[in-house]
Design a protein around this motif. Structure first.
Motif, mmCIF file in Angstrom:
data_model
loop_
_atom_site.group_PDB
_atom_site.id
_atom_site.type_symbol
_atom_site.label_atom_id
_atom_site.label_comp_id
_atom_site.label_asym_id
_atom_site.label_seq_id
_atom_site.Cartn_x
_atom_site.Cartn_y
_atom_site.Cartn_z
ATOM 1 N N GLU A 330 20.234 36.448 62.517
ATOM 2 C CA GLU A 330 18.986 35.816 62.938
ATOM 3 C C GLU A 330 18.187 35.221 61.787
ATOM 4 O OE1 GLU A 330 17.106 35.637 66.217
ATOM 5 O OE2 GLU A 330 19.258 35.315 66.366
ATOM 6 N N ASN A 331 18.324 35.820 60.628
ATOM 7 C CA ASN A 331 17.496 35.374 59.511
ATOM 8 C C ASN A 331 18.166 34.269 58.706
ATOM 9 O OD1 ASN A 331 15.380 36.976 60.010
ATOM 10 N ND2 ASN A 331 15.917 38.551 58.528
ATOM 11 N N PHE A 332 17.447 33.248 58.458
ATOM 12 C CA PHE A 332 17.940 32.139 57.645
ATOM 13 C C PHE A 332 17.336 32.291 56.266
ATOM 14 C CE2 PHE A 332 16.832 27.443 56.818
ATOM 15 C CZ PHE A 332 17.872 27.301 55.923
ATOM 16 N N ASP A 348 18.347 29.108 62.970
ATOM 17 C CA ASP A 348 19.681 29.655 62.765
ATOM 18 C C ASP A 348 20.554 28.550 62.142
ATOM 19 O OD1 ASP A 348 21.768 31.368 62.826
ATOM 20 O OD2 ASP A 348 22.117 31.242 65.000
ATOM 21 N N ILE A 349 21.133 28.901 60.992
ATOM 22 C CA ILE A 349 21.957 27.922 60.269
ATOM 23 C C ILE A 349 23.392 28.441 60.208
ATOM 24 C CG2 ILE A 349 22.296 26.764 58.052
ATOM 25 C CD1 ILE A 349 19.622 26.042 58.864
ATOM 26 N N SER A 358 20.202 26.307 65.772
ATOM 27 C CA SER A 358 19.083 26.280 66.720
ATOM 28 C C SER A 358 17.760 26.555 66.012
ATOM 29 C CB SER A 358 19.286 27.335 67.819
ATOM 30 O OG SER A 358 19.257 28.617 67.234
ATOM 31 N N VAL A 359 16.710 26.088 66.634
ATOM 32 C CA VAL A 359 15.346 26.396 66.194
ATOM 33 C C VAL A 359 14.608 26.940 67.411
ATOM 34 C CG1 VAL A 359 13.129 25.356 65.573
ATOM 35 C CG2 VAL A 359 15.188 24.707 64.323
ATOM 36 N N ASP A 360 13.938 28.067 67.237
ATOM 37 C CA ASP A 360 13.099 28.596 68.310
ATOM 38 C C ASP A 360 11.685 28.062 68.080
ATOM 39 O OD1 ASP A 360 11.214 30.213 69.708
ATOM 40 O OD2 ASP A 360 12.747 31.758 69.955
#
Ligand code: DHB
Length: 536
Positions: A330-332, A348-349, A358-360
Motif C-alpha cells: 500500500e505504501n509508495f 500505488d506504484i 492507482s490513486v485513491d
C-alpha cells in the motif's frame, strides 16, 4: 490588435510616427542611466547593467511609507541587462511579477551586486546565463495605502500596472536592450494569478480608462490605445486566480470526498455546503473539455484530478530513474537524490514498470489537507467581523483587493456578501463590511450599479479573456504542486483547459508538480528549456 499598434512596431525612436502624447514623451527610457554591478552566475563573474527604479507611468501613485522609490512614486521597475546583451535587440525580456499574496509589490531588486546565482535553481541565474533582460516590476495591489490615504491598490489596478509596464517596454523598445515582442512573464501564486491575467487579456479595451488614469504609455488623448500590451509567454506556478468562483471550487473539492470532516471538524459547514452546491453549475458554465474530449464537469473533475496526479507521479519517476521504489504494498516510497523519502499510502506504484497502478483520490485529498491546514470557509471572500487581509499574509482573505479606493475591503461574491449580514458584528445585510449599501442583497447591490466590484473581479480573471478576441499569449507553462492547499486544483486545470481550447495559443505545458507544496520555480532548468524552445 490595438489600433495604431502597427505604427509603433519597430519605431526607430527618432523619426517615428507623430504622437502627440505628452505622457509618452515623459516616459522615454534613458539608455545611459545605469550602474554596472557584478554578479556570479555559475561561478562566472557577470557584469550587469542596472537601471534602477525606472518609473513606468506618467502619473505614479505617491506612497506614504518610506519605500525605496520616493523619487518616482509607486509604479517603477528595476531593469537588469547582462552586459553581453547590451546591444541585443532580440533577446527575451524576463518579466518578474512580485505580488505574492496578491499584495502590493514594493520595488524589488532580484539581482544584487556581488550576488551568487545558480542557473540550476535560480531564475535570475538562468535568465542572466541565457542573456535575457530581467525586470522586476512593482505593482499596486491590496494592502497599499497611498500618500493621500486612499486604498490605491484595488483591482484591477494590479493588472493595469502590469500592463502599463509592458506598454513602457514597448514604447521604449527601440532604445532598450531586448525585444518587447518577446516578454516572458514569471510569477508564483498571487504572481501566478497576475501573470495569467496579464497573459490572457492582451490588448483588451476594458483596461484603457484605468491605464489612462495611471498615466500609462500608449493611451492617446481620446483614450484610444496606441501601443499593445500583449505578452509572448507566461510561466506561472500555483496561480491564485478565478477569485470570484474559487470559494465554490474549494468547498466542492474538499467536501466531495469528505476531506474537511476527515481532517477535523468542518469549521463552517453551512458555508461549505452552500458554496459547494454552487460549483457544479459554475463548472458546467465554463464549457471546458479535457485533452481527450471529456467534458470538465463536477461529475468528471475528480477523475481528471486523479489522472493529473498519476501523470505527475509518472513524470517524476521518469525524470528520476535512479530513485528507487521499494515495493511496500500500500505504501509508495521513493528514495533517492533530490527526492527525500516520501511515503504515500494513497498511491500505488508498480516498481517494475515505475507506472502508477492507482490513486485513491479521497486519501490523496486528505493527505493534501494534512500537509497544511485547509483555509477557512469561505476561503477567499471571507466572512465575519475580522478584517480580511489583516496580518497582510496570504490566505487571510482577498476582500481588501475589492471595493472603492475609500473602502478598506468589500465582499465580492454573492455568498459572502449575503452571508456577512447574518453574522454577529458584521453590520447589516450585505453590507460587505464598511460599504454604504447596507441593506441590499448582492443582486440588488449589483443592479444598483453603485459598485464595480463584479467588474473588478472580472478584470483580474484570465478565464474572462481566454477564447475571446483578446490577444492571449501564445505560450504557457503552468505548474501546480500536488501538495498545494492554497487553492482548488480545479483552478489550474480549468486555466489549462481554457488555454488549450484557444486556437491562438500555440503551447500549453501544464502539469501538477510532483510532491511540491504551494511554491514556485520548482524546476528552473526545465522552465528555461521550455522558454528557449518557445522563443526559437
Ligand atoms: C498567495 C497565497 C494564497 O493563499 C492566496 O490566497 C493568495 C496569494 C501567495 O502565496 O501569493
Amino acid at each position: 490588435l490595438a489600433a495604431g499598434s502597427a505604427a509603433w512596431a519597430g519605431n526607430g525612436g527618432g523619426s517615428g510616427p507623430t504622437k502627440t502624447d505628452a505622457e509618452d514623451a515623459a516616459l522615454a527610457f534613458d539608455r545611459s542611466a545605469y550602474t554596472t554591478i557584478t554578479v556570479n552566475v555559475d561561478g562566472v563573474a557577470t557584469p550587469v547593467r542596472w537601471y534602477r527604479e525606472v518609473c513606468y507611468v506618467a502619473k505614479p501613485t505617491a506612497v506614504s511609507t518610506n519605500v525605496a522609490n520616493q523619487a518616482c512614486g509607486y509604479q517603477s521597475m528595476n531593469v537588469f541587462v547582462p552586459e553581453s546583451a547590451a546591444r541585443d535587440q532580440r533577446t527575451a525580456i524576463y518579466y518578474a511579477e512580485n505580488n505574492s499574496g496578491w499584495m502590493a509589490s514594493y520595488i524589488k531588486a532580484s539581482i544584487v551586486d556581488g550576488g551568487t546565482y545558480s542557473s540550476a535553481t535560480s531564475t535570475v541565474g538562468a535568465a542572466l546565463k541565457a542573456g535575457y533582460v530581467f525586470v522586476d516590476v512593482a505593482t499596486r495591489s491590496r494592502g497599499l495605502v497611498a500618500a493621500d490615504g486612499t486604498y490605491a491598490g484595488k483591482a484591477p489596478n494590479v493588472v493595469v500596472d502590469a500592463k502599463a509596464a509592458v506598454r513602457y517596454l514597448r514604447l521604449n523598445d527601440a532604445v532598450m536592450p531586448g525585444s518587447a515582442e518577446r516578454i516572458v512573464v514569471n510569477g508564483t501564486s498571487g504572481g501566478g494569478g497576475l501573470g495569467a491575467a496579464l497573459g490572457a487579456s492582451g490588448n483588451s479595451d476594458e483596461y484603457l480608462p484605468h491605464l489612462a488614469a495611471a498615466g500609462s504609455a500608449g493611451v492617446d488623448a481620446k483614450g484610444r490605445s496606441t501601443i499593445d500590451d500583449d505578452v509572448f509567454a507566461v510561466n506561472v506556478y500555483c496561480p491564485i486566480t478565478d477569485l470570484d468562483d474559487v470559494d465554490t471550487a474549494y468547498e466542492w473539492l474538499y467536501n466531495a470526498t469528505g476531506t474537511r470532516t476527515a481532517v477535523g471538524a468542518n469549521p463552517n459547514p453551512a458555508a461549505s455546503a452552500a458554496l459547494a452546491a454552487a460549483y457544479p453549475g459554475y463548472q458546467k458554465s465554463l464549457g471546458l473539455r479535457t485533452a481527450d474530449g471529456t467534458r470538465l464537469t463536477a461529475s468528471t473533475m475528480l477523475d481528471v484530478i486523479t489522472d493529473e496526479v498519476e501523470r505527475s507521479a509518472e513524470a517524476y519517476l521518469a525524470a528520476n530513474p535512479a530513485n528507487s521504489i521499494p515495493d511496500l504494498g500500500e505504501n509508495f516510497v521513493i528514495t533517492g537524490s533530490g527526492a527525500g523519502t516520501y511515503v504515500n499510502d494513497w498511491i500505488d506504484i508498480d516498481p517494475s514498470t515505475r507506472g502508477v497502478v492507482s490513486v485513491d483520490i479521497a486519501q490523496y485529498l486528505e493527505f493534501v489537507a494534512t500537509q497544511n491546514k485547509l483555509k477557512p470557509a469561505p476561503s477567499f471572500d471571507q466572512t465575519g467581523a475580522t478584517v480580511p487581509g489583516s496580518g497582510g499574509g496570504p490566505g487571510a482573505g482577498e476582500s481588501n483587493l475589492f471595493g472603492t479606493a475609500s473602502q478598506a475591503y468589500s465582499n465580492f461574491t454573492e455568498y459572502s456578501w449575503n452571508a456577512n449580514g447574518t453574522l454577529a458584528g458584521a453590520g447589516g445585510v450585505g453590507d460587505g463590511i464598511g460599504l454604504d449599501d447596507t441593506g441590499l442583497t448582492w443582486k440588488q447591490f449589483l443592479a444598483k450599479k453603485s459598485t464595480t466590484v463584479d467588474e473588478q473581479a472580472e478584470l483580474i480573471d484570465p478565464l474572462e479573456f481566454i477564447g475571446t478576441s483578446a490577444d492571449t499569449a501564445p505560450y504557457w507553462y503552468v505548474r501546480h504542486g500536488t501538495r498545494d492547499r492554497d487553492t482548488s486544483f480545479t483552478v489550474s486545470i480549468n486555466l489549462a483547459a481554457a488555454l488549450s481550447a484557444d486556437r491562438s495559443v500555440e503551447d500549453v505545458d501544464y502539469r501538477l508538480a510532483w510532491n511540491q507544496p504551494h511554491a514556485g520555480n520548482y524546476d528552473v532548468p526545465e522552465a528555461f528549456a521550455w522558454i528557449a524552445a518557445s522563443l526559437a
